[in-house]
Design an enzyme around this catalytic site. Structure first.
Site, PDB file in Angstrom:
ATOM      1  N   CYS A 178       0.875  -1.178   0.000  1.00 28.52           N
ATOM      2  CA  CYS A 178       0.000   0.000   0.000  1.00 28.52           C
ATOM      3  C   CYS A 178       0.912   1.227   0.000  1.00 28.52           C
ATOM      4  O   CYS A 178       2.112   1.116  -0.255  1.00 28.52           O
ATOM      5  CB  CYS A 178      -0.951  -0.014   1.195  1.00 28.52           C
ATOM      6  SG  CYS A 178      -0.131  -0.070   2.807  1.00 28.52           S
ATOM      7  N   THR A 179       0.369   2.388   0.280  1.00 27.96           N
ATOM      8  CA  THR A 179       1.155   3.622   0.158  1.00 27.96           C
ATOM      9  C   THR A 179       2.288   3.704   1.178  1.00 27.96           C
ATOM     10  O   THR A 179       3.444   3.927   0.821  1.00 27.96           O
ATOM     11  CB  THR A 179       0.246   4.853   0.309  1.00 27.96           C
ATOM     12  OG1 THR A 179      -0.840   4.751  -0.607  1.00 27.96           O
ATOM     13  CG2 THR A 179       1.023   6.131   0.028  1.00 27.96           C
TER      14      THR A 179
END
Length: 317
Positions: A178-179
């Site tokens: 994810c980020t």
């Protein structure tokens, strides 16, 4: 003057988290920081921005607290602060999981094996590996790892309902990303809870991968939850994969619809942005509350009318 933007999270129990949030807001304001922080009983999730001096004091203070001493900050050098205001709010979770029984997963007790960026790079193309993007549609539409599996979800709280779609990969090594890493802590824990045996997560997420592994094979840009909206990650073999929501031309630009009652996250080229005044559709251009479009597509949140169903951005990383 030079500025920094800090992205971080920490799963660590906080007693009287609601009071902590109120006190922490005042502390951040005393440093002239801007940003958004979520405080929950389970920990902290924040992005803050300010001068280098203020950011250093903030990081030192967080690390001096025994509860948060292991917090890892992703630091970006920026030309100006990445927010306009400072918000620090108490919520039930630092990332909304959508689970009624939130006790079934606890990242402090069981979660996927952490892979450093260079370990992720070495492992990701092996035959028995699948790469799983646990972010929302608007995020992976802007950019994702080459050959990554993406899920049709509008918010991370939709992730638990997609687990069954991944059953075919139970005999594989599943590499989640994810980020900044925070969603993977819960996503990988949930996969393990549902019988997946070999689950990993990219430590520090896409942002750290860009800094330490050159972002190799990350296609497109990375969505971030501040007024930059999107950042470059790949300095090895960069490419643009996102297309304009309206005309289909290749574009790396992402905006929020100028109609606050829509606020849709879309990729939109400059020509369509000018024609539609920053809206996702002609219908949205007629809304009397339409915000002025300045070419960025980023807007400070404004209060919404009561009883209006509004599509909002999900909690930041």
């Amino acid at each position: 003057m030079s500025y920094q933007t800090l992205l971080y999270y920490c799963y660590s129990p906080i007693a009287d988290a609601e009071q902590f949030a109120a006190d922490h807001l005042q502390f951040c304001k005393s440093l002239n920081l801007v940003g958004r922080i979520i405080v929950a009983d389970e920990g902290l999730n924040g992005t803050v921005s300010g001068t280098k001096e203020s950011c250093k004091i903030y990081m030192d203070t967080i690390h001096a607290d025994e509860r948060f001493k292991k917090t890892e900050f992703k630091i970006d050098e920026v030309e100006e602060p990445s927010f306009i205001k400072m918000h620090c709010r108490y919520k039930s979770e630092i990332v909304h999981s959508g689970l009624r029984d939130k006790t079934i997963i606890d990242p402090n007790k069981k979660t996927g094996k952490h892979l450093e960026p260079k370990e992720f790079l070495e492992l990701k193309d092996q035959e028995d590996v699948v790469i799983l993007d646990v972010r929302s549609n608007y995020e992976h539409n802007l950019g994702k790892f080459k050959n990554a599996i993406t899920l049709d979800i509008e918010n991370f709280r939709d992730f638990p309902n997609k687990i069954n779609e991944l059953a075919q990969y139970k005999d594989k090594k599943v590499l989640t990303y994810c980020t900044g890493g925070i969603k993977c802590e819960k996503a990988s824990a949930l996969l393990l809870h549902h019988g997946f045996q070999d689950v990993y997560q990219l430590h520090g997420g896409i942002i750290k991968y860009g800094k330490e592994a050159g972002g190799e094979d990350f296609e497109g840009k990375c969505y971030v939850f501040d007024n930059r909206i999107a950042v470059d990650v790949n300095s090895v073999n960069p490419t643009i994969v996102s297309k304009c929501y309206n005309c289909g031309i290749t574009t790396p630009k992402m905006i929020n619809c100028a109609n606050p009652e829509c606020n849709e996250h879309i990729t939109q080229c400059d020509n369509c942005g000018e024609t539609l005044e920053g809206c996702c559709s002609i219908a949205c251009t007629t809304n009397p509350r339409k915000r002025p479009y300045d070419g960025t597509g980023y807007y400070v949140k404004v209060p919404q009318p009561i009883n209006k169903k509004v599509k909002l951005a999900e909690p930041f990383e």
